[in-house]
Write a protein that holds these residues in place. Sequence first.
Motif, PDB file in Angstrom:
ATOM      1  N   ILE B  37       0.839  -1.204   0.000  1.00 33.04           N
ATOM      2  CA  ILE B  37       0.000   0.000   0.000  1.00 33.04           C
ATOM      3  C   ILE B  37       0.874   1.254   0.000  1.00 33.04           C
ATOM      4  N   VAL B  38       1.856   1.268   0.889  1.00 37.96           N
ATOM      5  CA  VAL B  38       2.736   2.437   1.005  1.00 37.96           C
ATOM      6  C   VAL B  38       3.485   2.676  -0.312  1.00 37.96           C
ATOM      7  N   LEU B  39       4.008   1.592  -0.891  1.00 35.76           N
ATOM      8  CA  LEU B  39       4.768   1.725  -2.134  1.00 35.76           C
ATOM      9  C   LEU B  39       3.906   2.291  -3.261  1.00 35.76           C
ATOM     10  N   ILE B  40       2.714   1.749  -3.415  1.00 39.78           N
ATOM     11  CA  ILE B  40       1.850   2.183  -4.516  1.00 39.78           C
ATOM     12  C   ILE B  40       1.474   3.657  -4.337  1.00 39.78           C
ATOM     13  N   LEU B  41       1.134   4.040  -3.090  1.00 39.56           N
ATOM     14  CA  LEU B  41       0.768   5.434  -2.835  1.00 39.56           C
ATOM     15  C   LEU B  41       1.942   6.364  -3.137  1.00 39.56           C
ATOM     16  N   ALA B  42       3.113   5.934  -2.726  1.00 41.92           N
ATOM     17  CA  ALA B  42       4.305   6.758  -2.954  1.00 41.92           C
ATOM     18  C   ALA B  42       4.566   6.914  -4.449  1.00 41.92           C
ATOM     19  N   LEU B  43       4.451   5.809  -5.168  1.00 46.74           N
ATOM     20  CA  LEU B  43       4.650   5.826  -6.610  1.00 46.74           C
ATOM     21  C   LEU B  43       3.653   6.774  -7.281  1.00 46.74           C
ATOM     22  N   TRP B  44       2.403   6.681  -6.832  1.00 45.46           N
ATOM     23  CA  TRP B  44       1.336   7.530  -7.373  1.00 45.46           C
ATOM     24  C   TRP B  44       1.673   9.003  -7.125  1.00 45.46           C
ATOM     25  N   GLU B  45       2.119   9.281  -5.899  1.00 42.15           N
ATOM     26  CA  GLU B  45       2.470  10.654  -5.534  1.00 42.15           C
ATOM     27  C   GLU B  45       3.555  11.189  -6.478  1.00 42.15           C
ATOM     28  N   VAL B  46       4.604  10.393  -6.654  1.00 41.63           N
ATOM     29  CA  VAL B  46       5.752  10.842  -7.453  1.00 41.63           C
ATOM     30  C   VAL B  46       5.356  11.019  -8.915  1.00 41.63           C
ATOM     31  N   VAL B  47       4.740   9.989  -9.493  1.00 42.94           N
ATOM     32  CA  VAL B  47       4.368  10.047 -10.907  1.00 42.94           C
ATOM     33  C   VAL B  47       3.306  11.111 -11.132  1.00 42.94           C
ATOM     34  N   GLY B  48       2.300  11.168 -10.219  1.00 51.19           N
ATOM     35  CA  GLY B  48       1.185  12.108 -10.364  1.00 51.19           C
ATOM     36  C   GLY B  48       1.646  13.550 -10.431  1.00 51.19           C
ATOM     37  N   ARG B  49       2.718  13.854  -9.682  1.00 49.78           N
ATOM     38  CA  ARG B  49       3.215  15.230  -9.662  1.00 49.78           C
ATOM     39  C   ARG B  49       3.834  15.641 -10.996  1.00 49.78           C
ATOM     40  N   GLN B  50       4.263  14.643 -11.805  1.00 47.81           N
ATOM     41  CA  GLN B  50       4.881  14.948 -13.096  1.00 47.81           C
ATOM     42  C   GLN B  50       3.843  15.285 -14.157  1.00 47.81           C
ATOM     43  N   VAL B  51       2.597  14.833 -13.928  1.00 51.23           N
ATOM     44  CA  VAL B  51       1.559  14.974 -14.951  1.00 51.23           C
ATOM     45  C   VAL B  51       0.777  16.262 -14.709  1.00 51.23           C
ATOM     46  N   SER B  52       0.245  16.826 -15.796  1.00 58.33           N
ATOM     47  CA  SER B  52      -0.580  18.026 -15.673  1.00 58.33           C
ATOM     48  C   SER B  52      -1.772  17.743 -14.762  1.00 58.33           C
ATOM     49  N   PRO B  53      -2.053  18.640 -13.789  1.00 53.38           N
ATOM     50  CA  PRO B  53      -3.134  18.416 -12.826  1.00 53.38           C
ATOM     51  C   PRO B  53      -4.505  18.354 -13.509  1.00 53.38           C
ATOM     52  N   LEU B  54      -4.561  18.670 -14.799  1.00 56.10           N
ATOM     53  CA  LEU B  54      -5.815  18.537 -15.528  1.00 56.10           C
ATOM     54  C   LEU B  54      -6.181  17.062 -15.716  1.00 56.10           C
ATOM     55  N   PHE B  55      -5.136  16.256 -15.966  1.00 55.19           N
ATOM     56  CA  PHE B  55      -5.388  14.866 -16.343  1.00 55.19           C
ATOM     57  C   PHE B  55      -5.300  13.895 -15.185  1.00 55.19           C
ATOM     58  N   MET B  56      -4.489  14.251 -14.219  1.00 56.56           N
ATOM     59  CA  MET B  56      -4.258  13.289 -13.146  1.00 56.56           C
ATOM     60  C   MET B  56      -4.009  14.057 -11.856  1.00 56.56           C
ATOM     61  N   SER B  57      -4.278  13.380 -10.756  1.00 54.67           N
ATOM     62  CA  SER B  57      -3.962  14.000  -9.473  1.00 54.67           C
ATOM     63  C   SER B  57      -3.112  13.030  -8.667  1.00 54.67           C
ATOM     64  N   TYR B  58      -2.772  13.413  -7.453  1.00 58.18           N
ATOM     65  CA  TYR B  58      -1.940  12.546  -6.621  1.00 58.18           C
ATOM     66  C   TYR B  58      -2.425  12.647  -5.183  1.00 58.18           C
TER      67      TYR B  58
END
Lengths: 280, 275
Positions: B37-58
Motif C-alpha cells: 500500500i505504502v509503495l503504490i501510494l508513494a509511486l502515485w504521488e511521485v508520478v502524479g506530480r509529473q503529470v498536468s493536474p488537468l489529467f491526473m492527481s496525486y
Amino acid sequence: MKQIDVATTASVPNRAGEAPRLSVSNVCKAFRIRKGASQPAALLQVLKSISFEVYNNEIVSLIGESGCGKTTLLRIIQGLIHHDSGTLLVEGQPVTGPGRDRGFVFQQPSLLPWRTAQENVEFGLELQRMSATDRAARARKLLQLVGLGDAAEQFPHQLSGGMQQRVGLARALAIEPALLLMDEPFSALDAQTREVLQKELLRIQAETHKTIVFVTHDLDEALYLSDRIIVLGARPGGVKEIIEVPFGSNRPELPLLRGDPRFQALRSRIWELISNRPTL
Amino acid sequence: MALTTEVDDAARETELEELGGSKAARKPYWLVRAISIVLILALWEVVGRQVSPLFMSYPSAIARAAVQLTASGELWGAFLSSMETLTLGFLLATIAGVLLGLLIGRYRYVDAATDWLVNALYSTPLVAITPLVVLWFGLGFSAKLFIVFILAIFPVLINTASGVRNVPSQLIDVGNAFAASEREIFAKVILPASLPYMMTGIRLGIGRAIIGMVVAEFFTAINGLGALIIKYGNQFETAAMFVPILCLMLMGVVYTAIAIRFEHWVAPWRHTEDE
Ligand SMILES: Nc1ncnc2c1ncn2[C@@H]1O[C@H](COP(=O)(O)OP(=O)(O)O)[C@@H](O)[C@H]1O
Ligand SMILES: [Mg+2]
C-alpha cells in the motif's frame, strides 16, 4: 419413555396371539422408469408381494443385495412412498403417509447444518409443538443416551460421521416412535466406528425397548443386531426366507460371536440365499 | 477483497492450532500488504506530480481537496444523498428479490412463466435504460431509486431461486419423514438452507446497486456523489473529482465487507465444510 419391560419375551419365537407392531402383507411396488426422453415408460417391479410382521421390542433386519428394494420398502413403511398394492399396518393403523409414530434414521446423517446437535434433535419435537423447555430437556436426555452429552452445542460440521449418525438416531428417538426405521445407518462409517455404533445400538435398544426395522447389506451386522432377519431376493424383491437369530438378548460382542458355530452356519445360509439367483 | 483473505487466514490458523500446529506458522501477510500500500501510494504521488493536474492527481492533492470539500459540507451532503438512494433502492430490491426468488425457486409454474424474462433482463446491461427511466420519472429521486432497484434485484432474485432449487433433497426428506407440513418444510428447511445463497445474491447486488446509483446521478446530475464527480470533472478540478470517487470505493468496500461477514455469520458451516 415409559414402556413395559418385555425384554424377557424377546427371544420367544412364538408370538402367536400378540398384536404385531408392524404388519406388512402382500406389498408390491413398481417404479415407472424412462430410459430416454423419447422412449415410453417401462415398469420396474421392485417389490413383489412382501409380507412379514415385526413384534414389540424386536430388532428385525431386512437384508438383500444392493438395489433389491430395501430402501424402497423402508420408505414405504415410513409413508414417504406409496405402495401399489397390499396392506401396511403400524399398531393396527393403516399407513397412509408419513407419521410421527415412526422414526427414521437415514443412510446419510441428513442433519440440518444450521442447527446444533441439540436443535437437530429438537426438530421433530418442534413439529409436535412441544414447549421450548421440554424440548431442550428431552433433547439433552437423548443426546446423553446416544453418548453425546457434551456435544449438544456443536454444529454437524464439527462432528465426525459416527457422531452425526448418533445425532440422527437421537433425533428419531426423540419423538418416541412406536417403530424405529433405520436405513443402513452405519454403512458409510469406517469399520471400527461401525462396530462401536452397532454395540451402542444394542445398548440403546435394551434401555429404550424400541422396536426396530434395520436395513443392511452386511451379514455380520444383521446377525449381530437382529432377533430375526428377513432375506430379500433380487429384483423383484420378495421375501426369500425369515431367519430366527438364536443368540438372545445378552449376546457377546461381534468378534466373539463370529466364533460361534451357529453364527457361521447362519452366515453361510444367508449368503447362499442372497447370492443365488432364484431358480424358476 | 482484502477482508475475504483475512477471514480465510483466520480459519486456516484455527485449523492449524487444533491440529497442534504452532503460531510460528503464521505468515506476515499483513506486513506485505502494508508495504504494498505504502509503495503504490508513494509511486502515485511521485508520478502524479509529473503529470498536468488537468489529467491526473496525486494523493496529497486529493487529501487537500478532501479537507476542503468536507469543510464546506459539500461532500457530506452528496454522500448523504447517495446513501439515501442506495440504501432505500437496495432494501426494496432485496425484499422484492427474496420474495420473488422464493416463489420462482419453489414453484415450477412460476419459474416457467418468468424465467425467460428474468434471464433476458439479467443479461441486459440495464444501465442502458437510464435515459428511458429519466423520461418516465423525471430527474428526481424516484428515477435514481428505480435504477438502483432494477439493477440490484436480479442477482438477489436469481441467487435466492437457485438456493431454493438447490436445497438437498435429503433435507427435504427429513422434513417429510417427520411429517412436517409444506409450510413447516418451507420455514424450517428451505428458507434456512437457501439463506447463504440469498446472502451471496445480496453481496453481488450491492456492487450493481452502486453502479446504478452513480450512473443515475451522472444523468440527473443534481445531487449525490455522481453529480459531484460530473461537476468537478466539468470544472477540470481533477483532485476534487477524485474525492467522491474514493468515497464510492470506500462505500463498496464497506458494504461488501459487511455482506461477507453476514454470510459467514448466517452459514458458518459453508466455510469450513470443504477444508
Ligand atoms: N424413485 C425411483 N424411481 C425409479 N426407480 C427407483 C426409484 N427409487 C428406487 N428405484 C429403483 O428401485 C430399485 C431398488 O432401489 P432401493 O430400494 O434403493 O434398493 P436398495 O436400498 O436395496 O439398495 C433400484 O433398482 C432403483 O434403481
Ligand atoms: Mg438403500
